[in-house]
Design an enzyme around this catalytic site. Structure first.
Site, short mmCIF file in Angstrom:
data_model
loop_
_atom_site.label_atom_id
_atom_site.label_comp_id
_atom_site.label_asym_id
_atom_site.label_seq_id
_atom_site.Cartn_x
_atom_site.Cartn_y
_atom_site.Cartn_z
N ASP A 41 0.85 -1.20 0.00
CA ASP A 41 0.00 0.00 0.00
C ASP A 41 0.89 1.24 0.00
O ASP A 41 2.04 1.19 0.44
CB ASP A 41 -0.86 0.05 1.27
N1 URA Z 1 -1.15 -5.98 3.76
C1 URA Z 1 -1.67 -4.74 3.75
O1 URA Z 1 -2.74 -4.50 4.29
N2 URA Z 1 -0.96 -3.77 3.15
C2 URA Z 1 0.23 -3.98 2.56
O2 URA Z 1 0.83 -3.03 2.03
C3 URA Z 1 0.76 -5.26 2.57
C4 URA Z 1 0.05 -6.26 3.18
#
Ligand code: URA
Length: 233
Positions: free
Chosen positions: A101
């Site tokens: 993310d």
């Molecule tokens: N899980 C998430 O919620 N975000 C990420 O960036 C990676 C794994």
């Protein structure tokens, strides 16, 4: 392959700039200057541009310490992209292996080898990914025991038909946790904590299978993978 194509593949030159470089007499093949873009060159050819020997890139594999506010995408958008942080020629050939993310930090792999990237991300590989999370609400006592149990059994996330694969939850303090997941659903770790009524403040990826984020990499920095790291997948 044609000399102008070889120049494009090994430098930042576009086809038309490669032709101009040839026209200016900047290129030699096996020690002989040539202006002909159609000359055939192969693995044994010594091609020099402005006196520098050009070598094909081959496939490239990198790890990056992704900073927050940067997107794992190949397309320009609202945020700066991981590719924009890499100072290499032909960077547009690389793609991030999976996604983090925009606010998640830590280990992201990049390559132009689609098969390798598929092996790393394929659900069949069941590759463990390890994250460090800071939670908005403390998690301890009986609530923590129930969370460990739910993670281990698998959680049915909002909008999913199948529960998550068994995951590890290790408390480092009442707010800091190490999480190990083997599947890679969209926003998975954030959604797992949402499913137990909590929220993630910060999320950082430490490792993907045997590949651990190099502690020498500052946020935004990357390095090429070593042969044994590439061979791990
Ligand atoms: N899980 C998430 O919620 N975000 C990420 O960036 C990676 C794994």
């Amino acid at each position: 392959m044609r000399l102008d194509k070889f120049l494009c593949e090994t430098t930042d030159l576009t086809r038309s700039l490669a032709k101009k470089a040839l026209h200016r007499g900047e290129v030699s093949v096996d020690g002989e200057m040539t202006k002909n873009p159609a000359v055939q060159v192969g693995e044994g050819s010594a091609v020099d541009w402005l006196g520098e020997r050009l070598t094909p890139f081959g496939l490239r594999y990198l790890m990056m310490n992704k900073p927050p506010g940067v997107e794992c995408t190949t397309r320009a958008g609202r945020y700066q992209t991981v590719l924009e942080l890499i100072d290499l020629p032909k960077v547009e050939r690389l793609h991030p292996v999976g996604r983090l993310d925009v606010d998640t930090t830590g280990l992201i792999l990049l390559t132009d080898d689609g098969q390798w990237s598929h092996r790393v991300t394929s659900p069949r590989t069941r590759c463990p990914k390890v994250y460090l999370a800071t939670l908005a609400e403390p998690l301890e006592g009986g609530e923590l025991d129930r969370a460990i149990d739910s993670f281990a059994k698998g959680l049915l996330l909002d909008g999913e038909h199948k529960p998550t694969q068994p995951a590890g939850l290790e408390a480092l303090s009442s707010e800091r946790f190490r999480i190990t997941v083997t599947d890679g659903k969209y926003h998975q770790v954030r959604r797992m904590f949402a499913a137990i009524g909590n929220r993630i403040d910060t999320l950082h990826r430490e490792s993907i299978g045997p590949l651990v984020l190099d502690p020498d990499l500052e946020p935004g920095e990357c390095r090429m993978l070593r042969d044994e790291e590439i061979a791990a997948f």
